[in-house]
Design a protein around this motif. Structure first.
Motif: not given
Length: 515
Positions: A185-203
């Protein structure tokens, strides 16, 4: 001197009703709609983008990877490196995969990994390791030389803080501007202290995840995590309190998992000052503690009494012949009497040479530890100790016990923080230990040092088993309980298998109803 109050004998029952009632403020909540991602996790732990700065979550979430991984037997396993060899006592060779791609599309080669590892081994948490040099001998081979023979090296390369990052993200002083690694998984959005959203690493070179995206939210409050799970706002709630297990078992709309992890709660004694400079007094404490009663009440019957630093349920490094201390208050009283601590009556505080057997245990405010400390207070009172309990911040506790004599402090530790038993050198070696106990045993030092150099697993195990027997008998610490994680999920989740060391959440293998 402040007045000490003796706890009532029914405190254990009273304490049981108060576990987990103090709610913490939720660190943050998201405004986005819950269906924007495929899978949602609620966790109490913060998420840091730098693995060297408390960033273990980025490995657990499948974002970053180390040179080696940790298998389900809690041993080092292939990761970015497929094989490793020890051509002589001082050199290791690691063969890397040829098809590893960073999340930004850059290829990982040996020179790239070396640059990342050099940053790792220059960090404070690695400077004590005897690594002399790290070199790329060709595009897919790394050679590491050590100053002394060092068998645990592969385990240290499997640590979460040894994750391989793309060096293009390193600042002038080694800071990380972006989290770019090689995980599924790769980072899509990083909100410090709140959340991290990831997406599938197709490679991704390995098993490409079935789910396309994951969001992990920081939700500190236990009740809020459970409520969000029940309301469908998250799909997995991690680190649920033990007192919720009974209600989770009767809820058909929630699945729960209770993996034992290599973590123990224990009491560390100051073996250099009275009264715990006497091994018989330390043994008396062990005999006085009712571990079965403690686990049944404070820990809801979920966690088990600990026998030593390792659990046989998790690793073969545990000494299979080790026996814990029985609850035997009379034996404790005899040991104290033999050590010169006497009492006029069974309920009296013991004295020796006019001094009362008054001690203080320090702990920190982490879930059950303060409650356990008070149960110990009860149990030791029955054999003649007068125990005061002090609860402070974690760093304040370390400052207090590290600055001079103390009686004991109650804490918890991961005993396979890296997948090798050398971890117990940090507990019991006379110079390498980071515990403040002052314990010295020449045989223990010798065994730990030999095991660190040996290559044969059985020979290493023999030495670690003997160490466990010695420290069980001499009791520089009192082993209290093992540790169980409680994870709750929606019933639609498939393919989830809790990892025994929490090295990974295994998100690359899960799906929602097989989709």
């Amino acid at each position: 001197m402040t007045e000490r109050t003796r706890p009532t004998m029914n405190r254990r029952t009273a304490l049981q009703t108060t576990i987990g009632t103090a709610a913490l403020a939720v660190a943050g909540c998201l405004s986005s709609e819950p269906d924007e991602v495929d899978f949602r996790i609620g966790s109490p732990w913060d998420i840091n983008r730098d693995p060297l700065d408390g960033g273990s979550m980025v490995r657990r979430l499948g974002i970053a990877e180390s040179l080696l991984s940790v298998d389900y037997e809690a041993n080092p396993a292939p990761g970015i490196a497929t094989e490793w060899d020890r051509p002589d006592d001082y050199h290791w060779e690691f063969s890397l995969r040829e098809d590893v791609t960073f999340h930004d599309g850059d290829s990982l080669e040996a020179e790239t990994a070396v640059e990342s590892l050099e940053r790792t081994f220059n960090a404070a948490s690695f400077t004590d390791l005897p690594v002399e040099s790290i070199d790329a001998t060709d595009e897919t081979t790394i050679e590491i030389a050590t100053e002394t023979p060092f068998s645990p090296l592969p385990a240290h390369l499997a640590r979460s803080d040894a994750c391989i990052l793309n060096p293009t993200t390193f600042g002038d002083e080694g800071s990380v501007s972006e989290l770019i690694s090689t995980g599924p998984f790769a980072v899509d959005e990083f909100q410090p202290g709140t959340s991290v959203t990831t997406v599938r690493h197709e490679e991704y070179y390995g098993e490409v995840p079935e789910i396309e995206s994951v969001r992990c939210e920081i939700i500190e409050d236990d009740q809020t995590r459970r409520m969000n799970l029940e309301n469908g706002d998250i799909d997995m709630a991690r680190i649920m309190p033990l007192e919720m297990v009974e209600s989770l078992e009767t809820n058909d709309d929630i699945e729960h998992y209770m993996p034992e992890i290599p973590r123990i709660r224990f009491l560390t004694f100051d073996t250099e000052s009275e009264p715990f400079d006497d091994a018989d007094v330390r043994r008396a404490v062990n005999f006085a503690i009712d571990l079965e009663g403690l686990t049944e009440s404070i820990l809801a019957g979920v966690d088990e009494p600990a026998v030593g630093p390792f659990s046989e349920e998790i690793t073969e490094w545990a000494n299979p012949d080790l026996e814990g201390y029985e609850h035997d208050p009379e034996r404790a009283r005899d040991l104290l009497a033999d050590a010169g601590w006497t009492a006029a009556g069974s309920d009296d505080v013991r004295t020796r040479d006019g001094e009362a057997l008054e001690i203080e245990f320090v702990t920190f405010d982490s879930r059950s530890l303060p409650l356990i400390a008070e149960v110990l207070q009860d149990d030791l009172a029955t054999v003649g100790f007068d125990v005061d309990v002090s609860t402070v911040e974690y760093n304040a506790m370390l400052d207090e016990v590290g600055q001079g004599s103390f009686d004991g402090y109650l804490t918890s530790w991961g005993t396979l923080q890296y997948p090798d038993p050398d971890r117990i050198a940090e507990m019991f070696h006379s110079t390498d230990a980071t515990l403040f106990h002052g314990y010295e045993n020449e045989r223990v030092d010798e065994l730990l040092e030999e095991a660190r150099e040996l290559t044969d697993r059985e020979e290493r195990a023999e030495r670690y088993h003997e160490v466990q027997s010695i420290v069980r008998d001499e009791a520089p610490v009192a082993f209290l309980t093992n540790y169980t994680n409680v994870v709750a999920t929606v019933p639609e989740l498939e393919g989830y298998e809790p990892h025994p060391t929490e090295a990974s959440y295994g998100l690359e293998t899960v799906s929602m109803n097989g989709e």
